[in-house]
Design an enzyme around this catalytic site. Structure first.
Site, mmCIF file in Angstrom:
data_model
loop_
_atom_site.group_PDB
_atom_site.id
_atom_site.type_symbol
_atom_site.label_atom_id
_atom_site.label_comp_id
_atom_site.label_asym_id
_atom_site.label_seq_id
_atom_site.Cartn_x
_atom_site.Cartn_y
_atom_site.Cartn_z
ATOM 1 C CG ASP A 31 -1.870 1.127 1.242
ATOM 2 O OD1 ASP A 31 -2.468 1.397 0.198
ATOM 3 O OD2 ASP A 31 -2.036 1.761 2.304
ATOM 4 C CG ASP A 52 -3.749 0.976 7.348
ATOM 5 O OD1 ASP A 52 -4.310 -0.123 7.154
ATOM 6 O OD2 ASP A 52 -4.297 2.063 7.112
ATOM 7 C CG ASP A 107 -4.265 -1.762 3.607
ATOM 8 O OD1 ASP A 107 -4.687 -1.442 2.490
ATOM 9 O OD2 ASP A 107 -3.530 -1.033 4.285
#
Length: 720
Positions: free
Chosen positions: A407, A607, A611
């Site tokens: 991410d 995180d 996610d």
């Protein structure tokens, strides 16, 4: 639990936990379960032998906590408190070590008596004593397994071999077998206790008392009495009592016990601090956010101990294999003894010797411990370096990773974006009004971009107007009413069907190539302004990407919900192989699945909160910078306690090294068994040689597994 005499004892069943001594293996765990099952008021009993923990639900109306503690002591598993936890008893206070040493002394005595020509009964008596004392623990374990668990284990094989050897006149060899096997059992138990103690030693890092501020005065209380909301002082050189937020003062703290990061971290008012962090020079006042029992340090200890109980696929296979293999070894020994005498014309004594040698040679001791000892060492080492792997299966999966999906926000970037541009679109709206409207709506959101907008407005001294009817639109933005007007804040997707979409795209085109994220502000459906924000790349990001490649990752992909031009700019800075942008949460899941179909095992880094769906779709989900974050610790398979992306490469290296050590141990164990079995059947090896080779292989496997305690270094190829 409250005291009975005070009359305040709760009558509701409660979950209690004890840390106990002398709990080393599943057989002892089964013994403990049987012993506690008869205690009234005890239910939902769970025993974690590797952690040395007993967890149960206790009905205080039926029995007391003290009664359970007394029962544990009667069973041979006394309870210790937190102050005792880090101490590893010296070898001479370990009963298995003591009996093994006594067995060895008696073995030497018997050998000396035989050499000196003493009467045979004297030497036989010394040897018999060595067998009984040396075999006391493993023979008792074998009996319990056979009678209560209906299981034929390695301990039964060795017990039978020792008895048969003594019965056919090989008293010295029987004593040697009992002595050497008792040493290996003691070494295995002591090694596990040492690994366990190294994790528990983290407990000692937290102070025993905290200095609370009460009614303007400092009061020292046990840390267990600190409650959320209490304010406590941390003087220079002291450790933080429990998790909290700094309300006054500034200093640098050593957070190595929590995050594994050795560089001190600056802390000032508003910053979070963790239990056991060491304060360097300044004095701090901290408001506690968690009780001591639930702070991050204790959660780490519990998670690691529970991870060590979670068996990997290879360990479960070895256990299933052993459950079938050990009885076959015993049956094979009987068949060799019978067939040798009846079919091959061997003397009964010679046939019995070969059968005994076969049982010793084929016993899978080294094979059985080769996997768990390695995983326990690796999981403990990783935890001390700030990487929590929640079980052997995830450590195995880490070693298979081929592609890494990252991410962008908070992973490759710092996660603290700042406003760089505020561009009004309408002539009747000033720049400050655009920022104030955006801040008013975003004050109700926890998104990093929202917090950045609020911070920027506060720095400029802008007053955010009151809002009503706030609504969040996942993946798009948020809306609210401000002074009667409908204000919308969000990404360019929020204007896809608007006549102002072209103007918004034109403005964003000048910002996104610089790696800036775009937030559009509209009032009553009309585009009012565009805000540009920049979340800078982490300083170590490029180095971390290089380390991930060196650790064996074949492809590194950045997944982002940002505009494609913004995402590509950040991706190019970081040096990733591929960028996928404009992804909503559900699209990230699809992207992870597509990567898995194309490349194989996928590791997803984020995180740990937003996610979570992508974690579930990936082979391994890794949450980063999660110290003190409950949700992230629970949702991820692997948790990086610090914000350093290079910890991910470390995780891959230690997983790869663990897999190599396990394979080496399995290969060595299998080779030793194969050679010894052939030698036993053909009569090439005598009982002393088989016993010695068998036990030496165990020690080699233990030493090999403990190499993981030193960590993975910076070797490459870990995830290949």
């Amino acid at each position: 639990m409250a005291d009975r005499e005070e009359g305040t004892m709760s009558t509701e069943p409660e979950l209690v936990e004890f840390r106990v001594s002398h709990l080393d293996c599943e057989t002892e765990a089964a013994q403990l379960r049987r012993g506690l099952a008869v205690v009234p008021g005890v239910s939902q009993l769970e025993v974690l032998p590797r952690a040395g923990r007993v967890r149960l639900t206790l009905d205080p109306a039926a029995t007391s906590r003290e009664a359970v503690q007394r029962r544990l002591a009667e069973l041979g598993f006394p309870v210790f408190d937190r102050s005792d936890a880090p101490r590893l008893p010296p070898p001479w206070r370990n009963p298995k070590v003591v009996t093994s040493a006594a067995s060895g002394a008696l073995l030497l005595l018997g050998y000396a008596l035989a050499r000196l020509g003493a009467p045979g009964l004297a030497g036989q008596g010394a040897y018999l004593s060595a067998v009984v004392i040396g075999g006391w623990y493993f023979a008792r374990e074998a009996t319990v397994d056979l009678l209560w668990e209906r299981r034929v284990g390695i301990e039964l094989l060795m017990s039978v071999a020792a008895v048969v050897a003594f019965a056919i006149g090989h008293a010295g060899e029987a004593a040697m077998l009992a002595f050497l096997y008792s040493i290996s059992e003691a070494a295995e138990g002591y090694t596990e206790e040492r690994t366990r103690a190294s994790i528990r030693a983290l407990m000692k890092l937290a102070p025993k008392v905290a200095t609370l501020r009460r009614d303007g005065a400092d009061v020292e209380v046990p840390v267990e009495e600190v409650s959320p909301g209490d304010v406590f002082r941390v003087r220079p050189g002291e450790a933080v009592a429990t998790d909290g937020v700094v309300i006054a003062g500034s200093s640098t703290l050593d957070e190595a016990p929590i995050t594994g990061e050795s560089t001190p971290v600056e802390k000032r008012a508003g910053d979070q601090v963790f239990a056991a962090s060491i304060n360097a020079q300044g004095a701090l006042e901290v408001r506690a956010t968690r009780p001591f029992a639930e702070n991050t340090l204790n959660r780490i200890i519990h998670l690691v101990e529970e991870a060590q109980e979670q068996r990997g696929r290879s360990q479960r296979f070895i256990e299933r294999f052993g459950a079938v293999y050990s009885p076959l070894v015993l049956v094979s020994g009987v068949l060799v003894g019978v067939a040798g005498a009846w079919l091959f014309g061997l003397e009964a004594r010679e046939a019995a010797i070969r059968a005994t040698v076969l049982v010793v040679a084929a016993a899978p001791c080294a094979l059985a411990i080769s996997v768990p000892i390695t995983f326990v060492a690796a999981l403990g080492r990783a935890a001390r370096d700030g990487v929590l792997v929640k079980g052997g299966v995830h450590l195995e999966d880490l070693a298979t990773v081929r592609v890494i999906a990252l991410d962008k926000t908070g992973t490759l970037t710092s996660g603290r974006p700042e406003v760089t541009d505020v561009i009004p679109v309408r002539a009747d709206v000033e720049r400050g009004r655009v920022l104030a409207l955006a801040a008013a709506v975003e004050a109700h959101s926890e998104h990093p971009l929202a917090r950045a907008i609020v911070r920027s407005a506060e720095r400029e001294g802008l007053r955010a107007p009151a809002v009503t009817d706030f609504q969040s639109r996942t993946g798009v933005g948020a809306t609210a009413r401000v002074d009667g007007a409908l204000v919308s804040i969000g990404s360019l997707r929020a204007l896809e069907a608007s006549p102002d979409a072209e103007e918004a795209q034109r403005l964003s085109a000048s910002l996104t190539p610089q790696g800036k994220s775009i937030v559009v502000v509209s009032v009553d459906g009309r585009l009012t302004g565009v805000i540009g924000l920049r979340d800078d790349l982490r300083p170590e990001a490029r180095a971390a990407i290089a380390e991930l490649r060196a650790a064996g990752a074949c492809r590194i992909v950045m997944l982002s919900g940002d505009h494609a031009l913004t995402a590509r700019a950040i991706g190019a800075e970081a040096g990733v192989d591929e960028v996928q942008a404009d992804l909503r949460p559900e699209a990230k899941v699809q992207a992870v699945r597509a990567l898995a179909r194309e490349h194989g095992a996928v590791l997803m880094v984020g995180d740990g909160v937003n996610d979570a769906p992508a974690f579930a779709a990936a082979t391994v989900g890794v949450a980063m910078g999660v110290a003190g974050t409950d949700v992230a610790l629970e949702t991820a398979d692997v948790a990086l306690m610090g914000d350093d992306l290079r910890k991910l490469a470390y995780a891959l290296r230690i997983a790869g090294r663990t897999r190599r050590v396990v394979r080496q141990n399995l290969a060595l164990s299998t080779a030793v068994i194969a050679v010894l079995v052939v030698g036993a059947v053909t009569g090439s090896f005598g009982l002393p040689a088989a016993v010695l080779a068998h036990e030496v292989s165990e020690f080699v496997v233990i030493a090999s597994g403990l190499r993981l305690v030193r960590g993975p270094g910076r070797s490459t190829g870990a995830a290949a």
